[in-house]
Design a protein around this motif. Structure first.
Motif, mmCIF file in Angstrom:
data_model
loop_
_atom_site.group_PDB
_atom_site.id
_atom_site.type_symbol
_atom_site.label_atom_id
_atom_site.label_comp_id
_atom_site.label_asym_id
_atom_site.label_seq_id
_atom_site.Cartn_x
_atom_site.Cartn_y
_atom_site.Cartn_z
ATOM 1 N N ASP A 1 0.809 -1.226 0.000
ATOM 2 C CA ASP A 1 0.000 0.000 0.000
ATOM 3 C C ASP A 1 0.840 1.273 0.000
ATOM 4 O OD1 ASP A 1 0.894 0.282 2.627
ATOM 5 O OD2 ASP A 1 -1.072 -0.033 3.553
ATOM 6 N N HIS A 2 2.155 1.142 0.086
ATOM 7 C CA HIS A 2 3.014 2.319 -0.094
ATOM 8 C C HIS A 2 2.798 2.936 -1.472
ATOM 9 C CE1 HIS A 2 6.561 4.905 0.173
ATOM 10 N NE2 HIS A 2 6.924 4.438 -1.020
ATOM 11 N N PHE A 3 2.359 2.113 -2.437
ATOM 12 C CA PHE A 3 2.153 2.573 -3.817
ATOM 13 C C PHE A 3 0.694 2.929 -4.078
ATOM 14 C CE2 PHE A 3 5.921 -0.130 -3.938
ATOM 15 C CZ PHE A 3 6.797 0.609 -4.705
ATOM 16 N N SER A 4 -0.042 3.256 -3.032
ATOM 17 C CA SER A 4 -1.464 3.553 -3.199
ATOM 18 C C SER A 4 -1.700 4.807 -4.051
ATOM 19 C CB SER A 4 -2.137 3.722 -1.836
ATOM 20 O OG SER A 4 -1.525 4.756 -1.094
ATOM 21 N N PHE A 5 -0.673 5.620 -4.245
ATOM 22 C CA PHE A 5 -0.807 6.826 -5.072
ATOM 23 C C PHE A 5 -0.853 6.481 -6.563
ATOM 24 C CE2 PHE A 5 3.680 6.086 -4.272
ATOM 25 C CZ PHE A 5 4.265 6.221 -5.519
ATOM 26 N N VAL A 6 -0.543 5.226 -6.911
ATOM 27 C CA VAL A 6 -0.628 4.770 -8.296
ATOM 28 C C VAL A 6 -2.014 4.171 -8.518
ATOM 29 C CG1 VAL A 6 0.343 3.214 -10.039
ATOM 30 C CG2 VAL A 6 1.852 4.281 -8.333
ATOM 31 N N ASN A 7 -2.608 4.451 -9.662
ATOM 32 C CA ASN A 7 -3.922 3.903 -9.996
ATOM 33 C C ASN A 7 -3.830 2.378 -10.077
ATOM 34 O OD1 ASN A 7 -6.195 2.899 -11.550
ATOM 35 N ND2 ASN A 7 -6.618 5.021 -12.119
ATOM 36 N N GLN A 8 -4.378 1.708 -9.053
ATOM 37 C CA GLN A 8 -4.212 0.266 -8.958
ATOM 38 C C GLN A 8 -5.001 -0.500 -10.023
ATOM 39 O OE1 GLN A 8 -2.022 -1.338 -6.784
ATOM 40 N NE2 GLN A 8 -1.348 0.790 -6.636
ATOM 41 N N HIS A 9 -6.089 0.066 -10.483
ATOM 42 C CA HIS A 9 -6.856 -0.602 -11.546
ATOM 43 C C HIS A 9 -5.998 -0.753 -12.801
ATOM 44 C CE1 HIS A 9 -10.120 -1.736 -14.217
ATOM 45 N NE2 HIS A 9 -9.779 -0.740 -15.015
ATOM 46 N N LYS A 10 -5.252 0.280 -13.141
ATOM 47 C CA LYS A 10 -4.401 0.225 -14.325
ATOM 48 C C LYS A 10 -3.286 -0.803 -14.138
ATOM 49 C CE LYS A 10 -5.262 5.035 -15.665
ATOM 50 N NZ LYS A 10 -4.665 6.367 -15.928
ATOM 51 N N VAL A 11 -2.766 -0.896 -12.926
ATOM 52 C CA VAL A 11 -1.726 -1.886 -12.641
ATOM 53 C C VAL A 11 -2.283 -3.300 -12.775
ATOM 54 C CG1 VAL A 11 -0.141 -2.782 -10.888
ATOM 55 C CG2 VAL A 11 -0.482 -0.311 -11.109
ATOM 56 N N ARG A 12 -3.458 -3.522 -12.184
ATOM 57 C CA ARG A 12 -4.044 -4.873 -12.229
ATOM 58 C C ARG A 12 -4.432 -5.279 -13.645
ATOM 59 N NH1 ARG A 12 -6.165 -3.261 -7.097
ATOM 60 N NH2 ARG A 12 -8.031 -2.403 -8.074
ATOM 61 N N GLU A 13 -4.850 -4.325 -14.455
ATOM 62 C CA GLU A 13 -5.194 -4.657 -15.838
ATOM 63 C C GLU A 13 -3.976 -5.151 -16.614
ATOM 64 O OE1 GLU A 13 -8.249 -4.554 -17.800
ATOM 65 O OE2 GLU A 13 -8.802 -4.900 -15.705
ATOM 66 N N VAL A 14 -2.825 -4.528 -16.373
ATOM 67 C CA VAL A 14 -1.609 -4.979 -17.051
ATOM 68 C C VAL A 14 -1.164 -6.331 -16.505
ATOM 69 C CG1 VAL A 14 0.820 -4.461 -17.507
ATOM 70 C CG2 VAL A 14 -0.876 -2.633 -17.643
ATOM 71 N N ILE A 15 -1.287 -6.531 -15.190
ATOM 72 C CA ILE A 15 -0.948 -7.837 -14.604
ATOM 73 C C ILE A 15 -1.821 -8.930 -15.221
ATOM 74 C CG2 ILE A 15 -0.996 -9.241 -12.507
ATOM 75 C CD1 ILE A 15 -0.293 -6.752 -10.928
ATOM 76 N N LYS A 16 -3.102 -8.633 -15.331
ATOM 77 C CA LYS A 16 -4.022 -9.626 -15.897
ATOM 78 C C LYS A 16 -3.633 -9.971 -17.331
ATOM 79 C CE LYS A 16 -8.958 -10.420 -16.754
ATOM 80 N NZ LYS A 16 -10.327 -9.857 -16.613
ATOM 81 N N SER A 17 -3.333 -8.957 -18.117
ATOM 82 C CA SER A 17 -2.933 -9.204 -19.506
ATOM 83 C C SER A 17 -1.600 -9.938 -19.571
ATOM 84 C CB SER A 17 -2.837 -7.874 -20.272
ATOM 85 O OG SER A 17 -4.114 -7.301 -20.450
ATOM 86 N N ARG A 18 -0.708 -9.586 -18.673
ATOM 87 C CA ARG A 18 0.586 -10.281 -18.635
ATOM 88 C C ARG A 18 0.384 -11.775 -18.374
ATOM 89 N NH1 ARG A 18 3.232 -13.910 -15.119
ATOM 90 N NH2 ARG A 18 5.431 -13.939 -15.745
ATOM 91 N N ASN A 19 -0.488 -12.101 -17.443
ATOM 92 C CA ASN A 19 -0.729 -13.511 -17.131
ATOM 93 C C ASN A 19 -1.399 -14.233 -18.295
ATOM 94 O OD1 ASN A 19 0.460 -13.256 -14.659
ATOM 95 N ND2 ASN A 19 -1.449 -13.071 -13.513
ATOM 96 N N GLU A 20 -2.325 -13.562 -18.967
ATOM 97 C CA GLU A 20 -2.927 -14.155 -20.162
ATOM 98 C C GLU A 20 -1.859 -14.429 -21.210
ATOM 99 O OE1 GLU A 20 -7.336 -11.990 -19.843
ATOM 100 O OE2 GLU A 20 -5.855 -11.323 -21.317
ATOM 101 N N LEU A 21 -0.944 -13.506 -21.350
ATOM 102 C CA LEU A 21 0.120 -13.639 -22.345
ATOM 103 C C LEU A 21 1.058 -14.791 -22.014
ATOM 104 C CD1 LEU A 21 1.456 -12.158 -24.844
ATOM 105 C CD2 LEU A 21 2.987 -11.125 -23.148
ATOM 106 N N MET A 22 1.578 -14.811 -20.786
ATOM 107 C CA MET A 22 2.573 -15.800 -20.416
ATOM 108 C C MET A 22 1.959 -17.178 -20.188
ATOM 109 S SD MET A 22 5.103 -13.924 -20.792
ATOM 110 C CE MET A 22 6.307 -15.196 -20.463
#
Length: 328
Positions: free
Chosen positions: A144-165
């Motif tokens: 949560d130190h990174f709560s200033f970053v839009n977490q939805h955008k982070v999770r969307e990339v993580i999700k796509s990364r997992n689909e890719l790999m």
């Protein structure tokens, strides 16, 4: 012929898209390294300053170590650090990969703290320069130190990364690629104030704008060719990194299970066969293929593997972990 087999693989549009999408992750990783290092150093200092026990600057007297993925019976100092890690974890009820950490180093090394927020497999990773994009993105998502970053955008990339790999065919459609590029762009814009991320964004934009074709020595190029060809060495390096990451992901997933899922074993065999069917890749991945053969042998020996009572690892609450075929 040098790069001839790579050139053949690039004739497959789905595989070429898979490589392009992976390149985006590699550049994003490079752009995030300095950022997460500075932020975790600041986070470590804040914890040490604000906690009365940690403020004393003591060192672990017992060299406390996890057993598997569990951290139990630790000294009072390591227990205090553990409490702080959990306090700032955004998914305390999920799997915490204590096996990534060397707890006795928590008082002095901020990166050992960071690894508690990452997927498994980070135990011997000394810093962000050896991490993949998934590790850094999960750190940003789960601390949560990174709560200033839009977490939805982070999770969307993580999700796509997992689909890719976790794509069993190592191919993605052009439609999937368009959606993925928008998600990458959204995150890059979110972090555009970081010079290294902005530079990564420019590199990604440039590389996505050209056709990924290679010139094979001794083979005539097409007359009137009006697009830029990339350095085949660069594409080959990207391919090797992505295949190695995909293989590592699959191995970690299998090793974390008791009896491995049949689908995971099938995917492991499929990736092994793909590497062995391409002579250039077979030569490059000799060590990894030997490790796969060793793992397959161990899996055939009943009772030889130690199993742990633990929940399956998840990168995020809504991110699927099984391999999948990405539909057009």
């Amino acid at each position: 012929m040098v790069f001839a087999e790579l050139n053949i693989r690039l004739n497959d549009v789905g595989y070429k898209n898979w490589l392009k999408a992976g390149y985006c992750l590699l550049k994003l990783r490079d752009g995030l390294q300095g950022f997460v290092t500075n932020e975790m150093r600041s986070f470590h200092q804040t914890l040490s300053r604000n906690n009365a026990v940690l403020r004393r600057g003591q060192r672990c007297p017992n060299y406390c170590k996890p057993r598997g993925n569990q951290l139990q019976s630790a000294c009072s100092l390591c227990e205090e650090w553990k409490k702080e890690i959990l306090k700032h974890h955004t998914n305390r009820g999920g799997v915490i990969n204590w096996g990534n950490c060397k707890p006795w180093l928590w008082p002095s090394q901020h990166w050992e703290l960071a690894k508690a927020y990452m997927p498994r497999g980070q135990a011997d990773v000394p810093g962000p320069e050896k991490c993949d994009a998934a590790a850094l993105l999960n750190l940003i998502n789960f601390c949560d130190h990174f709560s200033f970053v839009n977490q939805h955008k982070v999770r969307e990339v993580i999700k796509s990364r997992n689909e890719l790999m976790h794509s069993c065919e190592m191919k993605v459609s052009s439609q999937w690629m368009c959606k993925y590029e928008r998600k990458i762009e959204d995150l890059l814009l979110e972090l555009n104030h970081i010079p290294e991320v902005a530079a990564a964004g420019r590199d990604i934009s440039e590389m996505l704008s050209v056709d990924w074709s290679v010139q094979v020595p001794g083979v005539d190029s097409t007359d009137g060719l009006d697009y830029e060809m990339l350095d085949p060495t660069q594409i080959s390096q990207v391919e090797a990194e992505l295949l190695r990451e995909s293989l590592q992901d699959l191995r970690f997933q299998i090793e974390a299970q008791g009896p491995p899922a049949e689908q995971d074993l099938a995917d492991l065999h499929r990736l092994r066969d793909f590497l062995k069917s391409n002579k250039d890749l077979e030569d490059r991945f000799q060590a990894e293929l030997l490790e796969v053969e060793t793992l397959e042998y161990q899996l055939k020996q009943p009772g030889d593997r130690e199993t742990e009572e633990q929940a399956p690892e998840e990168d995020t609450d809504d991110v699927p972990q099984k391999k999948m075929k990405i539909k057009n």
